[in-house]
Design an enzyme around this catalytic site. Structure first.
Site, PDB file in Angstrom:
ATOM      1  CB  SER A 124       3.938   2.279  -5.507  1.00 11.34           C
ATOM      2  OG  SER A 124       2.767   2.346  -6.181  1.00 11.34           O
ATOM      3  CE1 TYR A 148       4.636  -3.244  -7.849  1.00  9.17           C
ATOM      4  CE2 TYR A 148       2.644  -1.890  -7.249  1.00  9.17           C
ATOM      5  CZ  TYR A 148       4.164  -1.828  -7.679  1.00  9.17           C
ATOM      6  OH  TYR A 148       4.683  -0.734  -7.906  1.00  9.17           O
ATOM      7  CE  LYS A 152       7.516  -1.589  -6.120  1.00 13.77           C
ATOM      8  NZ  LYS A 152       9.042  -1.437  -6.674  1.00 13.77           N
TER       9      LYS A 152
END
Ligand code: NAD
Ligand code: UD1
Length: 335
Positions: A124, A148, A152
């Protein structure tokens, strides 16, 4: 190729399954259905006109993954499975590290056991954190602002270490910008559970009267009209990017981080205006305070994807808005 899609019944996985099938790949979807429904499989089959294999399971289950890789003679994996709600990740960080990081370790172990070393990973743009320069290039420093994003980045780094330790590994980490929209059929799309966090699902819910109004978070940013600017990318363009990444990996080893974005930013007000114009509907909104953690503006430099993958986004904001509403209308009818 025989391709396993972890998280394959989810929003981006289901669209990628269509594109890969149409490209001639045999896809197998692997999903624990924590954020998607099994009915998606039939809808994919309906669109592609042939059957598609589905295995219900968790990526943390290394034994099941190993057996699945063997049973379906998998050549490459596209790894979508994971949790993705930014706010929730700050409340339950360990769930995010377990599901995302541990799930990826489990998948890598299963792949190693089967001697499969080609992976496309769903990363992302959130790994960049607050932009120091725009457009965002892959060399921009990484500094994710929440668990989050950090999960990643950990996975990206782990895959990089792996590729350096063994030349047989071929890995592309695709850094998605803001995926929106749906397949033209309106049969598959983004179906958030509970209250959506992202702009487009909220706009479609307001448009069909499920919500009375949209709150526009901030109108005093240093942008053209004062509202936040993002690089919205049609989910079908994003799906095409995965097919291109798999082609690239046929010829290339090592680890590669590649942006998937359009290179253009749109403000919240521009998105609302485009949505109203192309769909001929109203989207009532009011201005609200800035949302904590939001940055004013970010958009991709998609040059590396052009050069390495021979890929660029083809669809514009109008297509994104039309297809998003078409899918929302189908969800309405079905419920
Ligand atoms: P999604 O929630 O629709 O799809 C993810 C799928 O993974 C779901 O079907 C869910 O049931 C499944 N899943 C979750 N944990 C699992 C587990 N442990 N085992 C097996 N299946 C599991 O999300 P999406 O929008 O399609 O996102 C796909 C990937 O892309 C995610 O990794 C996400 O972090 C990443 N991503 C998404 C966006 C976005 O805006 N949608 C942006 C950047 C990156
Ligand atoms: C969010 C995530 C990001 C993730 C991306 C996926 C945060 C801080 N970041 O990014 O990690 O990769 O989704 O697409 O959550 N907006 C409103 N009103 C709303 C909702 C959003 O005005 O009700 C605005 C936001 O302030 C922002 C824009 O719309 O300017 C886009 O928001 P959103 O869709 O949530 O995406 P991001 O914030 O870019």
């Amino acid at each position: 190729m025989n391709v396993l899609l972890t998280g394959g019944t989810g929003y981006i996985g289901s669209h990628t399954a269509l594109v890969l099938s149409q490209f001639g790949h045999q896809v197998t979807l692997f999903d624990n259905l924590s954020n998607s429904k099994k009915s998606v499989v039939a809808r994919i089959e309906n669109i592609i006109g042939r059957s598609c294999s589905f295995v219900e399971g968790d990526v943390c289950d290394t034994a099941l993954l190993t057996a699945t890789l063997a049973e379906y003679s998998i050549d490459a994996v596209v790894h979508f499975a994971g949790l993705k709600a930014v706010g929730e990740s700050s409340e339950n960080p360990i769930d995010y590290y377990f599901n995302n990081v541990q799930g990826s370790i489990s998948l890598i172990k299963a792949m190693e056991t089967q001697g499969i070393r080609t992976m496309v990973f769903s990363s992302s743009a959130t790994v960049y954190g607050s932009p120091q320069q725009l457009p965002l290039k892959e060399e921009h420093p990484t500094d994710p602002a929440n668990p989050y994003g950090r999960s990643k980045l950990h996975i990206e780094e782990m895959l990089n270490d792996l590729a350096q330790s063994n030349q047989d590994w071929r890995v592309v980490c695709l850094r998605y910008f803001n995926p929106v929209g749906a397949h033209d059929s309106g049969l598959i799309g983004e179906q958030p559970q509970g209250t959506p966090n992202n702009l487009m699902p909220l706009i479609t819910q307001v448009a069909v009267g499920q919500r009375s109004e949209l709150r526009v978070f901030g109108n005093d940013y240093p942008t053209g009209d004062g509202t936040g600017v993002r690089d919205y990318i049609h989910v079908m363009d994003l799906a095409d990017g995965h097919a291109a990444a798999l082609e690239f990996l046929k010829e290339s080893s090592g680890w590669h981080a590649i942006n998937l974005g359009t290179g253009f930013g749109h403000s919240v007000l521009e998105v609302i205006q485009a949505f109203k114009t192309v769909n001929g509907c109203e989207v009532p909104y009011r201005f609200a305070p800035r949302r904590i953690g939001d940055v004013p503006e970010y958009y991709a430099d998609p040059g590396k994807a052009g050069k390495l993958l021979n890929w660029s986004a083809k669809r514009g904001l109008d297509d994104m808005c039309i297809s998003a509403l078409k899918y929302q209308n189908l969800v309405e009818k079905a419920s």
